[in-house]
Scaffold this motif. Structure first.
Motif, PDB file in Angstrom:
ATOM      1  N   THR A 337      62.678 -26.865  26.275  1.00  9.75           N
ATOM      2  CA  THR A 337      63.064 -26.517  27.639  1.00  9.75           C
ATOM      3  C   THR A 337      61.941 -25.665  28.205  1.00  9.75           C
ATOM      4  O   THR A 337      61.493 -24.717  27.563  1.00  9.75           O
ATOM      5  N   LEU A 338      61.488 -25.996  29.400  1.00 15.12           N
ATOM      6  CA  LEU A 338      60.352 -25.304  29.993  1.00 15.12           C
ATOM      7  C   LEU A 338      60.720 -24.780  31.374  1.00 15.12           C
ATOM      8  O   LEU A 338      61.244 -25.510  32.209  1.00 15.12           O
ATOM      9  N   VAL A 339      60.450 -23.497  31.581  1.00 19.00           N
ATOM     10  CA  VAL A 339      60.615 -22.868  32.899  1.00 19.00           C
ATOM     11  C   VAL A 339      59.219 -22.726  33.495  1.00 19.00           C
ATOM     12  O   VAL A 339      58.364 -22.039  32.930  1.00 19.00           O
ATOM     13  N   TRP A 340      58.991 -23.398  34.631  1.00 18.56           N
ATOM     14  CA  TRP A 340      57.644 -23.387  35.216  1.00 18.56           C
ATOM     15  C   TRP A 340      57.495 -22.187  36.142  1.00 18.56           C
ATOM     16  O   TRP A 340      58.324 -21.940  37.008  1.00 18.56           O
ATOM     17  N   MET A 341      56.395 -21.435  35.997  1.00 10.71           N
ATOM     18  CA  MET A 341      56.260 -20.129  36.631  1.00 10.71           C
ATOM     19  C   MET A 341      54.989 -20.012  37.474  1.00 10.71           C
ATOM     20  O   MET A 341      54.550 -18.904  37.779  1.00 10.71           O
ATOM     21  N   ASP A 342      54.415 -21.137  37.877  1.00  7.45           N
ATOM     22  CA  ASP A 342      53.141 -21.086  38.603  1.00  7.45           C
ATOM     23  C   ASP A 342      53.250 -21.829  39.929  1.00  7.45           C
ATOM     24  O   ASP A 342      54.031 -22.772  40.066  1.00  7.45           O
ATOM     25  N   GLU A 343      52.430 -21.383  40.888  1.00  9.53           N
ATOM     26  CA  GLU A 343      52.399 -22.052  42.193  1.00  9.53           C
ATOM     27  C   GLU A 343      51.894 -23.489  42.077  1.00  9.53           C
ATOM     28  O   GLU A 343      52.349 -24.382  42.790  1.00  9.53           O
ATOM     29  N   GLN A 344      50.926 -23.705  41.175  1.00  3.11           N
ATOM     30  CA  GLN A 344      50.432 -25.063  40.941  1.00  3.11           C
ATOM     31  C   GLN A 344      51.404 -25.797  40.025  1.00  3.11           C
ATOM     32  O   GLN A 344      51.868 -25.241  39.033  1.00  3.11           O
TER      33      GLN A 344
END
Length: 634
Positions: A337-344
């Motif tokens: 499970t991945l939580v994406w934390m970047d603007e890109q």
């Protein structure tokens, strides 16, 4: 008579002794925007009477300047320490505060409610034992309430308080409280959150924070402080788990001492215990447990130690020392499970650095199985993950690593992803399990290798990677260089962007995700051709630095030469040999590099060709000179 400084020193010593043996609870406050998280923590700090007179005076002054309570004490300002936070009236960063009561010590993390700061909530929750989820009684369950609840469940928080705040603004209505409780229970049931305590309160007025007050006689449950002081934390859970110690460094001060230093993340270890080192699988026994204060008879979770083993075995930073009966798993492909934390956005196929415990490896998300809608928990298809998105992904790393499922061990099952270009943390994830194919597929040994193939061709294999805007002249120059190399008897192959898209990559479009996959496939083909002993010429726009770095990393040192075919956009547009710029300007071509899709120029290319002022023939000769200077051709 004692000096005042002696009295102060004595008071501090007494205070420290009084608090030394108390238990510690780490908790977070989370939820949506402006639901009173900072006000609640400010009141807890105020009521615990741990504030100094100068702090109170400063808060009184700041309340008049920044406060939102009509000049009354604004408790939120005790927590919102940044000027930007005070001016906007919102929490931006994670604010950590310490306070204590007669029964327990506390470390609280106040996390931002704005969606763009969801990543900060993940940071705060990573070390928490419990969570206070704030809900504004006026608005009930909101998107960010659901998002934070989902993250709490993902990160294994076992104790949750749903604090239904601002009851003073709904006339302390029991009906409104019951309505929110019912709605949240229905949502939490889908997440598997079970150990939930609901408390109606007013952080501003103080109702049910420290004491019950008189405004909600219908509520007979615990106050928030009563909960925090009595909630049972399983402090021994990590000690009961299998032994794990990720190796931080190899301690070798002299020839007679070789130890392996790290912090015990779970379990216990004693001299004489049998251990196994992962991912190598080598076994030994513990000879000594060394610390700065002397040897230990036993080490437990949370202690930093140095292990000395009975046998001389190869152990490096990033390896995990486990108990021999229940060793860590090893694999190079996982479901996560991945939580994406970047603007890109996260683009499958793009390489990142993955930090898992003390290990750092190169990782690629090979597939996004689905994205989770945090409001409905529906699974939706996704080709990329945007900021704050949560997805179930397949992850591949460049070598086998030691790990545990996150549900079993957060230290050896939780990881972060780091952008290799900016060094920013861009994602946080939890490992579920190893994929079976990672256990079934192995590299096959071959007797004829790259060195032998290159010697047979009497040349040194290399990738010439031509990059630049459409119309810069990449293919023209690469074709001329290949002609010159062929005339010298060199064995070459030209990979051209348009030609490859007719076959190998005919299924790909021109979105950023497809461009990443296009270059990933071409890079793998170029690697195989270098292994065959060839000089490979690759002519692709390849607009992103990250993918060009990936192509470089796939081959050996000195086997990759980046050739930047540098042509200004206006010159490339004027040439426009395929009429593509005109179509892009008319809106007929979407995601066209240089128009509505970015081109990231190389920062330190080995060869820099400025084709606005030189002919293709001159540029090709410059490449040949660079090859000769590096001893790659005669």
């Amino acid at each position: 008579m004692a000096h005042s400084s002696d009295l102060i020193a004595g008071d501090i010593e007494q205070y420290l002794k009084a608090h030394e043996h108390k238990g510690l609870l780490r908790f977070i406050t989370c939820g949506s925007v402006d639901d009173g998280k900072s006000t609640l923590i400010g009141r807890l700090l105020f009521e615990s009477k741990l504030l100094f007179e100068d702090q109170l005076a400063a808060i009184e002054a700041d309340s008049k300047k920044y406060g939102t309570q009509g000049g009354e004490m604004d408790f939120a300002l005790l927590v919102d320490g940044l000027a930007a936070e005070r001016e906007q009236g919102i929490t931006i960063d994670v604010a950590y505060r310490f306070f204590s009561t007669d029964k327990r010590k506390f470390i609280v993390a106040d996390t931002p409610g704005h969606e763009q700061y969801t990543r900060n909530m993940v940071t705060g929750a990573s070390t928490a034992d419990a969570a206070i989820l704030m809900v504004d009684a006026r608005y009930g369950i909101l998107t960010q309430t659901c998002r934070h609840s989902f993250l709490m469940a993902l990160m294994g928080l076992r104790h949750v308080v749903v604090a239904i705040n601002k009851m003073d603004l709904v006339d302390y209505s029991k009906a409104r409280f019951d309505e929110i409780v019912e709605a949240y229970r229905a949502f939490a049931k889908q997440l598997g959150l079970e150990n939930i305590t609901f408390i109606p309160m007013s952080a501003l007025k103080g109702d049910n924070v420290i004491e019950h007050g008189v405004n909600m006689p219908w509520y007979h449950g615990t106050t928030l402080m009563g909960y925090l002081e009595t909630v049972e934390i399983d402090d021994d859970r990590l000690q009961r788990a299998p032994f794990r110690m990720p190796v931080q460094w190899v301690n070798r001060p002299n020839l007679d001492f070789r130890g392996f230093t790290g912090m015990v993340s779970s379990g216990t270890v004693k001299p004489g215990d049998a251990i196994r080192v992962q991912p190598s699988g080598k076994a030994s026994q513990v000879a000594r447990i060394y610390t700065f204060d002397g040897d230990l008879d036993e080490a437990v979770a949370g202690q930093s130690i140095t292990l000395l083993l009975e046998d001389e075995i190869d152990i490096s930073r990033g390896d995990v020392i486990s108990g021999v009966e229940h060793p860590a798993q090893t694999a190079d492909q996982f479901e996560t499970t991945l939580v994406w934390m970047d603007e890109q956005p996260l683009l499958p196929g793009r390489p990142y650095l993955m930090k898992l415990g003390t290990q750092t490896v190169t990782a690629t998300v090979t597939d996004i199985k689905y994205q989770v809608n945090v409001n409905t928990l529906e699974h939706t298809a996704a080709k990329q993950l945007d900021l704050n998105a949560i997805g179930i992904c397949t992850l591949s790393v460049n070598k086998a690593v030691a790990f545990d499922a996150y549900k079993d061990n957060q230290d050896t099952g939780g990881f972060i992803l780091i952008d290799r270009m900016t060094n920013n943390t861009v994602g946080a994830g939890m490992l579920h399990f190893a994929l079976r194919r990672s256990q079934n597929i192995h590299m096959q040994h071959v007797d004829i290798d790259k060195r032998v193939r290159a010697e047979a061709k009497t040349q040194k294999p290399v990738v010439l990677w031509f990059t630049g805007l459409s119309g810069a002249g990449k293919s023209t120059i690469a074709n001329l260089v290949e002609q010159k190399l062929f005339a010298q008897g060199q064995h070459t192959y030209l990979l051209d962007g348009d030609n490859v898209r007719h076959g190998l990559n005919r299924d790909l479009g021109f979105t950023d995700a497809d461009r990443v996959e296009n270059i990933r496939r071409v890079s793998e083909v170029a690697k195989l051709m270098v292994d065959a002993g060839l000089i490979v010429l690759s002519a692709f726009i390849s607009p992103f630095r990250s993918e060009r770095q990936m192509a470089r990393d796939l081959v050996g040192e000195g086997e990759f030469i980046e050739v930047f075919v540098d042509t200004p956009l206006d010159v490339a547009e004027e040439r426009d040999p395929k009429g593509l710029y005109k179509k892009a300007r008319r809106g007929e071509l979407k995601n066209f590099t240089g128009i509505d899709s970015a081109y990231e120029m190389p920062e330190t290319p080995e060869v820099h060709l400025k084709t606005a002022t030189s002919s293709p023939e001159e540029a090709a000769e410059t490449v040949m000179v660079a090859l000769r200077e590096r001893g790659l051709i005669n």
